[in-house]
Design an enzyme around this catalytic site. Structure first.
Site, PDB file in Angstrom:
ATOM      1  N   GLU A  63      -8.844   0.993   2.733  1.00 15.63           N
ATOM      2  CA  GLU A  63      -9.921   1.903   2.374  1.00 15.63           C
ATOM      3  C   GLU A  63     -10.845   1.951   3.583  1.00 15.63           C
ATOM      4  O   GLU A  63     -11.293   0.894   4.051  1.00 15.63           O
ATOM      5  CB  GLU A  63     -10.647   1.337   1.152  1.00 15.63           C
ATOM      6  CG  GLU A  63     -11.622   2.290   0.538  1.00 15.63           C
ATOM      7  CD  GLU A  63     -12.386   1.655  -0.630  1.00 15.63           C
ATOM      8  OE1 GLU A  63     -13.446   2.163  -0.960  1.00 15.63           O
ATOM      9  OE2 GLU A  63     -11.903   0.640  -1.178  1.00 15.63           O
ATOM     10  N   ARG A  87      -3.966 -13.377  -1.489  1.00 14.82           N
ATOM     11  CA  ARG A  87      -4.735 -12.995  -0.320  1.00 14.82           C
ATOM     12  C   ARG A  87      -5.064 -14.218   0.513  1.00 14.82           C
ATOM     13  O   ARG A  87      -5.012 -15.349   0.043  1.00 14.82           O
ATOM     14  CB  ARG A  87      -5.987 -12.206  -0.687  1.00 14.82           C
ATOM     15  CG  ARG A  87      -6.988 -12.895  -1.576  1.00 14.82           C
ATOM     16  CD  ARG A  87      -8.274 -12.071  -1.680  1.00 14.82           C
ATOM     17  NE  ARG A  87      -8.057 -10.674  -1.973  1.00 14.82           N
ATOM     18  CZ  ARG A  87      -8.668  -9.655  -1.329  1.00 14.82           C
ATOM     19  NH1 ARG A  87      -9.528  -9.876  -0.373  1.00 14.82           N
ATOM     20  NH2 ARG A  87      -8.432  -8.417  -1.666  1.00 14.82           N
ATOM     21  N   LYS A  96     -15.237  -7.148   2.995  1.00 15.19           N
ATOM     22  CA  LYS A  96     -15.932  -6.162   3.823  1.00 15.19           C
ATOM     23  C   LYS A  96     -17.368  -5.961   3.358  1.00 15.19           C
ATOM     24  O   LYS A  96     -18.254  -5.696   4.163  1.00 15.19           O
ATOM     25  CB  LYS A  96     -15.178  -4.827   3.763  1.00 15.19           C
ATOM     26  CG  LYS A  96     -13.938  -4.810   4.638  1.00 15.19           C
ATOM     27  CD  LYS A  96     -13.213  -3.493   4.523  1.00 15.19           C
ATOM     28  CE  LYS A  96     -12.393  -3.448   3.254  1.00 15.19           C
ATOM     29  NZ  LYS A  96     -11.595  -2.234   3.110  1.00 15.19           N
TER      30      LYS A  96
HETATM   31  P1  ATP Z   1     -12.153  -6.526   1.073  1.00 15.85           P
HETATM   32  O1  ATP Z   1     -12.204  -7.248  -0.242  1.00 15.85           O
HETATM   33  O2  ATP Z   1     -12.242  -7.422   2.247  1.00 15.85           O
HETATM   34  O3  ATP Z   1     -13.106  -5.392   1.155  1.00 15.85           O
HETATM   35  P2  ATP Z   1     -10.053  -4.805   0.296  1.00 15.85           P
HETATM   36  O4  ATP Z   1      -8.909  -5.370  -0.452  1.00 15.85           O
HETATM   37  O5  ATP Z   1     -11.066  -4.042  -0.443  1.00 15.85           O
HETATM   38  O6  ATP Z   1     -10.684  -5.959   1.162  1.00 15.85           O
HETATM   39  P3  ATP Z   1      -8.612  -2.657   1.486  1.00 15.85           P
HETATM   40  O7  ATP Z   1      -9.010  -1.823   2.621  1.00 15.85           O
HETATM   41  O8  ATP Z   1      -8.572  -2.059   0.136  1.00 15.85           O
HETATM   42  O9  ATP Z   1      -9.564  -3.919   1.500  1.00 15.85           O
HETATM   43  O10 ATP Z   1      -7.262  -3.418   1.781  1.00 15.85           O
HETATM   44  C1  ATP Z   1      -6.129  -2.924   2.425  1.00 15.85           C
HETATM   45  C2  ATP Z   1      -5.008  -3.876   2.161  1.00 15.85           C
HETATM   46  O11 ATP Z   1      -5.301  -5.158   2.709  1.00 15.85           O
HETATM   47  C3  ATP Z   1      -4.774  -4.071   0.678  1.00 15.85           C
HETATM   48  O12 ATP Z   1      -3.411  -4.018   0.413  1.00 15.85           O
HETATM   49  C4  ATP Z   1      -5.321  -5.438   0.408  1.00 15.85           C
HETATM   50  O13 ATP Z   1      -4.657  -6.025  -0.657  1.00 15.85           O
HETATM   51  C5  ATP Z   1      -5.097  -6.146   1.751  1.00 15.85           C
HETATM   52  N1  ATP Z   1      -6.049  -7.249   1.930  1.00 15.85           N
HETATM   53  C6  ATP Z   1      -7.399  -7.194   1.892  1.00 15.85           C
HETATM   54  N2  ATP Z   1      -7.947  -8.419   2.045  1.00 15.85           N
HETATM   55  C7  ATP Z   1      -6.918  -9.279   2.192  1.00 15.85           C
HETATM   56  C8  ATP Z   1      -6.815 -10.703   2.382  1.00 15.85           C
HETATM   57  N3  ATP Z   1      -7.901 -11.488   2.447  1.00 15.85           N
HETATM   58  N4  ATP Z   1      -5.581 -11.247   2.482  1.00 15.85           N
HETATM   59  C9  ATP Z   1      -4.495 -10.471   2.430  1.00 15.85           C
HETATM   60  N5  ATP Z   1      -4.511  -9.143   2.254  1.00 15.85           N
HETATM   61  C10 ATP Z   1      -5.704  -8.533   2.129  1.00 15.85           C
HETATM   62 MG    MG Z   2     -11.136  -2.441  -1.557  1.00 22.45          MG
END
Ligand code: ATP
Ligand code: MG
Length: 679
Positions: free
Chosen positions: A36, A260, A270
């Protein structure tokens, strides 16, 4: 469940699953990475990238980059660009670049299809009412009065939602699934809502936007993704993922969830990183202390080190906490192999070699001790040098092998010198050392074979090049920031996470044309650490970031050592500590923690107290503690730990660094009873 992992040789269950599928002759490998665009990528994303792109590469498949840009209010083009740059830097290339917003028309048409099948309806309750009607874990949901609208009415309303005839919140489109199921995600979830927010790609074309849970599976299906790999928090969304695909009758993508990445001393969301950026607590998303890929790149991490780390930690189904030391360890290994060595003095102290002639000698020194391919460089040596202040002690401890009055040391690649005089300023601070050298020791050792243990790095004062050096440390002072009750993660930041040294002295090789570029901007400063050039450098002055020290930071001792015996206390002070006899009724390892045993102790209070003790290393089977009479500090303020409240402390003993045993009373007729006071 969380467990802390310091070894990190794990498998990859997704790989095993693909191997099994391939053996059964099934499915090409088509994956996607779906960020995202609401922030920069972090080391957690690196894990996901290595899984998505890495597996596609390994099995000769494809991996798309797809921006999940369905939420126009939090997204920004800056992030779209940064994300692409970071993925390329990590060493991956997407097969196709997509935006979920490119599918808005298709998603709309599929929603119309759902309405026609009687699988979706326009609800006109407010969002708050919808929440209320939906119930909760303990309460079944009840249908909205609009749930049974006719297909025609639904089609009409949905079309007019799209045309912008209604204000935000007036209507939503919901899936018609099941209001009584335990899985809240399946209680008629929202599919579309009205938002009059311009979108960074579609502008004002749309005023209804699909929800993530609807857009994501269908975007996967449109791209014919076979393995839609995501993180564990989406496990309970999978039934909805499958529902959307089944009911719209599109390509059957399959969702697979993995754990994760969590790292000690690090926050990764983020949302939290954005707070630090907005509050100015870091210099930006690419501050070298940030766990973002942009920050790590600026700090001097190599993509190879990050990829090796992601491979080493593996891919599992249960959440774990990885020791950040493992990341640093791999980084050191990588930098050790690739970095040329030079000398740099961070805290210069002037040394005059009184009996050295007024001349300059040029030493030939190898750039890498193990890899002659790096070649060598010339290092000028002269009568006046700088050594590091930390390498001199006027009053040294017994095992000091560096400089001190009348002590002899080796100057790296050069000769032996002995300190003969210490010059101080009016305030008594040491400002200069005078030394003599042994002309017979040129090259580094004396012909008489006398032993000199200490070797110091140095630079020739007349030839040295000044530079700014920035020493970074962990951004957080605690292992699990953001988990202490009543404390914001911001209060747990390490106040000493950066130290700026404005005027360090470097050997002149670093100012030679092309020398820094040839090394990719990365060097080991001998005896100091690994450093890289920062983009704040100017033609007049370079700025160096410390990527990582040569050795792991000293760890806190696992058990509080009885350092110095405390000053004497009176008998009344002792009375303030309420020591009681307790009987251990239950004892078990805390699965989420590496060192902790959880005890339930009977202190004769009519209930059991929960007490955590960090002695797991010495009790491989904590069950041996059950039934033991132990000594409990009973009036210790209860401590809220991540795993629950700890209501006291159990006394133990043992030599510093050696095994510790919990103090117990022998079991006998007249043994003290639970609650008895210890005096
Ligand atoms: P955050 O919680 O840090 O904002 P998010 O999951 O909202 O992360 P996205 O941009 O939606 O961030 O994530 C893109 C991809 O990265 C998704 O498939 C998500 O599952 C993966 N991802 C995000 N954080 C992690 C993590 N700590 N470990 C492994 N994969 C991750
Ligand atoms: Mg997200």
């Amino acid at each position: 469940m969380t467990s802390k992992d310091t070894t990190g040789d794990a498998g990859n269950f997704v790989r095993e699953l693909i191997v099994a599928d391939q053996a059964a002759g099934k499915r090409k490998v088509a994956t996607r990475f779906p960020p995202e665009p609401n922030g920069y990528l972090h080391i957690g994303h690196a894990k996901a990238i290595c899984v998505d792109f890495g597996l596609a590469q390994e099995f000769g498949g494809t991996c798309n980059l797809r921006f999940d840009d369905t939420n126009p209010t939090t997204e920004d083009v800056e992030y779209v660009d940064a994300i692409q740059e970071d993925i390329r830097w990590l060493g991956f290339n997407w097969s196709n670049l997509h935006y979920a917003s490119d599918y808005f028309e298709q998603l709309y048409q599929l929603a119309v299809k759902l309405i026609k099948k009687g699988k979706a309806y326009v609800d006109s309750l407010s969002e708050e009412e919808i929440r209320e009607y939906r119930g909760d874990f303990y309460k079944k949901g009840k249908p909205s009065p609009y749930r049974e609208r006719s297909v025609d009415e639904n089609l009409d309303l949905f079309a007019r939602m799209r045309k912008g005839e209604f204000p935000e919140g007036a209507h939503v489109l919901r899936a018609k699934i099941d209001l009584e199921t335990q899985n809240m995600n399946m209680r008629d979830p929202l599919l579309y809502r009205i938002r009059y927010a311009p979108h960074h790609r579609t502008g004002k074309t749309w005023c209804i936007y699909p929800m993530y849970d609807y857009a994501h599976p269908l975007s996967d299906a449109i791209e014919e993704i076979t393995y839609s790999i995501c993180t564990l928090e989406f496990e309970s969304h999978r039934p909805l993922y499958d529902w959307a695909i089944r009911e719209t009758e599109v390509f059957p993508s399959r969702q697979i969830e993995f754990a994760r990445l969590n790292l000690t001393y690090t926050v990764m969301s983020k949302r939290l990183l954005l707070q630090m950026v907005n509050k100015g607590l870091v210099s930006g998303w690419d501050d070298p202390r940030m766990p973002t890929l942009a920050g790590m790149r600026r700090r001097g991490f190599t993509p190879e080190a990050i990829r090796a780390f992601c491979e080493r930690i593996g891919v599992a189904k249960t959440d774990s906490m990885i020791d950040v030391g493992l990341l640093e360890h791999g980084l050191r290994e990588d930098l050790n192999r690739r970095c040329p060595r030079v000398m740099a003095v961070l805290h210069p102290l002037k040394v005059v070699i009184d009996n050295f002639p007024e001349e300059v000698r040029h030493l030939d020194a190898p750039l890498h001790p193990e890899d002659p391919a790096h070649g060598s460089r010339k290092v000028p040596f002269s009568r006046v040098l700088y050594v590091d202040r930390d390498d001199f002690r006027e009053d040294p401890p017994k095992d000091w092998f560096r400089l001190a009055p009348e002590r002899e040391v080796r100057l790296r690649y050069a000769c032996l010198i002995r300190c003969t005089e210490v010059i101080k300023d009016a305030k008594g601070a040491v400002v200069e050392l005078h030394c003599t050298w042994d002309p017979a020791s040129w090259g580094g050792s004396a012909p008489d074979g006398r032993k000199v243990l200490g070797t110091l790095h140095w630079v020739s004062a007349a030839h040295a090049v000044p530079a700014e050096v920035r020493l970074y440390d962990r951004l957080f002072a605690v292992e699990n920031p953001g988990t202490t009750e009543g404390k914001s993660f911001l209060e747990e930041m390490n106040p000493h996470s950066v130290e700026v040294i404005p005027s360090a002295q470097m050997e002149p090789y670093l100012a030679e044309d092309g020398a820094v570029e040839k090394a990719g901007g990365r060097f080991q400063f001998e005896r100091v650490g690994y450093f890289c050039v920062d983009r704040d450098s100017t033609p007049a002055k370079r700025v160096w970031n410390r990527t990582v020290g040569l050795k792991p930071a000293a760890k806190a001792a696992p058990i509080a050592a009885p350092a110095a015996p405390p000053a004497e206390i009176g008998i009344d002070d002792l009375g303030r500590i309420d020591l009681r006899v307790g009987i251990v009724r239950e004892a078990a390892n805390v699965p989420e923690a590496q060192k902790l045993i959880r005890l339930m102790v009977d202190l004769g209070e009519g209930r059991l107290r929960q007490i955590f003790t960090g002695l797991r290393a010495y009790y491989p089977d904590p069950a041996v503690l059950v039934g033991q009479r132990v000594v409990v500090v009973a009036n210790l303020k209860p401590r809220q730990m991540k795993f629950g409240l700890s209501e006291g402390m159990v006394l133990a003993g043992g030599a510093e660094g050696a095994a510790h045993k919990i103090v117990t009373f022998a079991d006998a007729e007249d043994a003290p009873k639970p609650g008895d006071k210890i005096t």
